[in-house]
Every structure is written in C-alpha cells, then in structure tokens.
Design a protein around this motif. Sequence first.
Motif, PDB file in Angstrom:
ATOM      1  N   ASP A   3       8.987  14.066   6.873  1.00  0.00           N
ATOM      2  CA  ASP A   3       7.658  13.915   6.296  1.00  0.00           C
ATOM      3  C   ASP A   3       7.301  12.446   6.135  1.00  0.00           C
ATOM      4  N   VAL A   4       6.059  12.119   6.451  1.00  0.00           N
ATOM      5  CA  VAL A   4       5.508  10.794   6.176  1.00  0.00           C
ATOM      6  C   VAL A   4       4.501  10.943   5.041  1.00  0.00           C
ATOM      7  N   VAL A   5       4.537  10.021   4.077  1.00  0.00           N
ATOM      8  CA  VAL A   5       3.585  10.045   2.973  1.00  0.00           C
ATOM      9  C   VAL A   5       2.911   8.686   2.880  1.00  0.00           C
ATOM     10  N   THR A   6       1.629   8.616   3.240  1.00  0.00           N
ATOM     11  CA  THR A   6       0.888   7.383   3.001  1.00  0.00           C
ATOM     12  C   THR A   6       0.424   7.393   1.540  1.00  0.00           C
ATOM     13  N   GLY A   7       0.488   6.234   0.900  1.00  0.00           N
ATOM     14  CA  GLY A   7       0.178   6.191  -0.522  1.00  0.00           C
ATOM     15  C   GLY A   7       1.275   6.825  -1.360  1.00  0.00           C
ATOM     16  N   GLY A   8       2.494   6.850  -0.850  1.00  0.00           N
ATOM     17  CA  GLY A   8       3.597   7.544  -1.513  1.00  0.00           C
ATOM     18  C   GLY A   8       4.161   6.837  -2.732  1.00  0.00           C
ATOM     19  N   ALA A   9       3.695   5.613  -3.005  1.00  0.00           N
ATOM     20  CA  ALA A   9       4.113   4.914  -4.226  1.00  0.00           C
ATOM     21  C   ALA A   9       3.040   5.015  -5.301  1.00  0.00           C
ATOM     22  N   GLY A  10       1.980   5.758  -5.022  1.00  0.00           N
ATOM     23  CA  GLY A  10       0.889   5.916  -5.973  1.00  0.00           C
ATOM     24  C   GLY A  10       1.128   7.066  -6.926  1.00  0.00           C
ATOM     25  N   PHE A  11       0.091   7.419  -7.655  1.00  0.00           N
ATOM     26  CA  PHE A  11       0.189   8.428  -8.703  1.00  0.00           C
ATOM     27  C   PHE A  11       0.639   9.788  -8.165  1.00  0.00           C
ATOM     28  N   ILE A  12      -0.226  10.466  -7.436  1.00  0.00           N
ATOM     29  CA  ILE A  12       0.132  11.789  -6.910  1.00  0.00           C
ATOM     30  C   ILE A  12       1.200  11.659  -5.830  1.00  0.00           C
ATOM     31  N   GLY A  13       1.084  10.624  -5.009  1.00  0.00           N
ATOM     32  CA  GLY A  13       2.022  10.437  -3.911  1.00  0.00           C
ATOM     33  C   GLY A  13       3.462  10.332  -4.354  1.00  0.00           C
ATOM     34  N   SER A  14       3.721   9.594  -5.435  1.00  0.00           N
ATOM     35  CA  SER A  14       5.107   9.425  -5.889  1.00  0.00           C
ATOM     36  C   SER A  14       5.679  10.735  -6.420  1.00  0.00           C
ATOM     37  N   HIS A  15       4.847  11.555  -7.065  1.00  0.00           N
ATOM     38  CA  HIS A  15       5.313  12.868  -7.518  1.00  0.00           C
ATOM     39  C   HIS A  15       5.594  13.785  -6.324  1.00  0.00           C
ATOM     40  N   VAL A  29       7.765   6.594   3.418  1.00  0.00           N
ATOM     41  CA  VAL A  29       6.598   6.228   2.626  1.00  0.00           C
ATOM     42  C   VAL A  29       5.961   4.983   3.207  1.00  0.00           C
ATOM     43  N   ILE A  30       4.655   5.060   3.431  1.00  0.00           N
ATOM     44  CA  ILE A  30       3.876   3.899   3.868  1.00  0.00           C
ATOM     45  C   ILE A  30       2.874   3.588   2.766  1.00  0.00           C
ATOM     46  N   ASP A  31       2.965   2.397   2.189  1.00  0.00           N
ATOM     47  CA  ASP A  31       2.105   2.047   1.058  1.00  0.00           C
ATOM     48  C   ASP A  31       1.929   0.534   1.025  1.00  0.00           C
ATOM     49  N   SER A  32       0.714   0.088   0.799  1.00  0.00           N
ATOM     50  CA  SER A  32       0.445  -1.353   0.709  1.00  0.00           C
ATOM     51  C   SER A  32       0.806  -1.918  -0.661  1.00  0.00           C
ATOM     52  N   LEU A  33       1.011  -1.035  -1.644  1.00  0.00           N
ATOM     53  CA  LEU A  33       1.240  -1.395  -3.040  1.00  0.00           C
ATOM     54  C   LEU A  33       0.028  -2.078  -3.667  1.00  0.00           C
ATOM     55  N   CYS A  34      -1.126  -1.880  -3.053  1.00  0.00           N
ATOM     56  CA  CYS A  34      -2.361  -2.381  -3.654  1.00  0.00           C
ATOM     57  C   CYS A  34      -2.649  -1.626  -4.957  1.00  0.00           C
ATOM     58  N   ALA A  35      -2.435  -0.330  -4.941  1.00  0.00           N
ATOM     59  CA  ALA A  35      -2.616   0.484  -6.139  1.00  0.00           C
ATOM     60  C   ALA A  35      -1.307   1.132  -6.585  1.00  0.00           C
ATOM     61  N   GLY A  36      -0.404   1.371  -5.655  1.00  0.00           N
ATOM     62  CA  GLY A  36       0.870   1.991  -5.983  1.00  0.00           C
ATOM     63  C   GLY A  36       1.876   0.990  -6.520  1.00  0.00           C
ATOM     64  N   ARG A  37       2.995   1.515  -7.024  1.00  0.00           N
ATOM     65  CA  ARG A  37       4.055   0.674  -7.576  1.00  0.00           C
ATOM     66  C   ARG A  37       5.396   1.086  -6.973  1.00  0.00           C
ATOM     67  N   ARG A  38       6.121   0.129  -6.424  1.00  0.00           N
ATOM     68  CA  ARG A  38       7.392   0.427  -5.781  1.00  0.00           C
ATOM     69  C   ARG A  38       8.373   1.095  -6.735  1.00  0.00           C
ATOM     70  N   GLU A  39       8.305   0.736  -8.022  1.00  0.00           N
ATOM     71  CA  GLU A  39       9.273   1.285  -8.965  1.00  0.00           C
ATOM     72  C   GLU A  39       9.159   2.800  -9.135  1.00  0.00           C
ATOM     73  N   THR A  40       8.011   3.390  -8.772  1.00  0.00           N
ATOM     74  CA  THR A  40       7.875   4.842  -8.911  1.00  0.00           C
ATOM     75  C   THR A  40       8.799   5.597  -7.954  1.00  0.00           C
TER      76      THR A  40
END
Length: 309
Positions: A3-15, A29-40
């Motif tokens: 599975d690929v998840v874009t925005g996977g470090a964001g709110f719904i994506g990380s869950h 996971v593909i994420d720019s971390l513009c809104a997401g957080r790596r720590e999630t």
Amino acid sequence: MFDVVTGGAGFIGSHLVDTLVAQGNEVLVIDSLCAGRRETIARHIDGCKVRFVQTDLLGDGWQEHIEGADRLFHLAADPDVRQSAINPDPTMQNNIMATYRVLEAMRLHKVPELVFTSTSTVYGDAKVIPTPEDYAPLLPISVYGASKLACEALISSYCYSFGMKAWIYRFANIVGDRSGHGVITDFIRKLKANPAELEILGDGKQVKSYLEVHECVAAMLFALRAREMVNIFNIGSEDWIDVRSIAEIVAEEMHLPEVKFRFTGGERGWVGDVPKMQLSIERIKSRRWKPELGSRESVRMATRDLLKS
C-alpha cells in the motif's frame, strides 16, 4: 499487500498507516510534511515497517517508488476550507494538480486501485438532509469543495479510460487525536490563550455530523469490499451536533465552567461554510457497517485525546 499512502504523516493518514501496519501490509508513505508530522509514524519508520519518502507531489522523483503497489490511498491535500476563499491557488495546486499527478503516476506504473478521501462539501447547501451519494446537482459553495469534486471527476475518467478501480469517500467532519485543524482544535487553542472568553464564528447554531477518526479508518477499509469500477461512499455518523454544544463540551473538558461565549454572528462561520450538514450513510450501512459513536460522543472523545496530546 503493498500500500502507498500519500499524506500518511497527517491526521487521518497516520491513523490509516497504523492500521495497515497492524494488518502486516508493506507500506510506503509519501508526505511533504507541510501539514503532517514525521513523529506520528516515526515508530513504524524506525522499526522498518514503513518506507518514508518526504517530497511534494507537485515535484518529481517520487513516482518510481510506487512501482509494484497494489493500492494507493491518496489523502494528501490542502484541507483548509476557510483559506481557500482567501487564496485559492494552493487549493487548486495541492488538490487538483496533485491528484492528476498521482493518477498519471498510477497509470504509468500500473497501480490498479486508488482510494481517495473527498468531502461532504461537494454537496454544497444540500436541500436533502441526510444527503445521499446520488444527490444532485452537486454545487459546492467553497473552492475547497469544488477542488475535491474536480478530483472525483478526474478519478472517474481515469478509471474508465485506463481500467483502474477507485473508492471515493465523502467524509463528514472527522475528529480525533493528531488533528491539526477544525473547530475543536480551534476552540482549544483559543481557550488556552484566553480561558475567560471564547470567540465562536457565526451564530453557533451551525449543525454538522462528526465521526471519530478510528471509526473513519475502519469504514474506509470495510468499504473496500465493494468492487465496482468507481465506488462512492459517504462516511459519517447518523446524527449531528451544533457548534455551541461543541464549545460547551470543550469548555467542560478543559474545566472552564465560567467561560463566556462571544459569537461573530451570521448563519455561516466563514465564506464557504455549510450551516447544516448530515450525510446519509445508508449505502455503507446496507453492507453491514455502521458507526458505534454519535457526533456528541465523537466530539468528547476527540477533545479528551487532543487535550492529552
């Protein structure tokens, strides 16, 4: 399953990533971390359960990473409805153009299935409430809603043109731990700054449906059992709650019984705000899924989780 998840470090994506990893899937996971957080998702990355590519979908270099994927969950987007009325360009680029680039990458690398997170705002000021998936005409009243509807059209065209399958989920308001925007986080931020008074946008009578994020993820994965070329599902709770009641719950959970509410006035909290929204979830219920929590319970649980984080 890969599975690929874009925005996977964001709110719904990380869950969602948490659940996919728990299922034993290979996850990118593909994420720019513009809104997401790596720590999630850091524990999954550090434990070699997730591969992480930090990049913007509007750039290049990420496309080859999706080679061999079974399914792509496209959650990356600009979710700010209010800001889209002030500066529409980021919404156009990060929603429509990014989705087009994802679809092109899927076509070129032969990824067969797409899951897309859309929104209740595609319905605009619906005259039928609860609003079913076949409601028409779809007339969004926000740039954000229009961008998501445009994405839906692109996805449908790619499925029929290139033999892909897609699941389009029109969400109610999803709330819970790790959320970075929305009415609950807004109220918490304001009350931390001024515990004596809370500004509430609009008249406080806006009524909408809310669903806790874990239930949202469960519904997303459950609905994958539908196998049409394009599968559209509303995902939300079966009731609604008004904004003033949300403010009361947040104040109660923050132990602020004397807080004064100040309303900015008007039926809408901002340009593009839909004052009444409840989705019909009869389609997904007919497949034997229904939420365990209502809007009020979802709001209270989300408030507690956000205050602990």
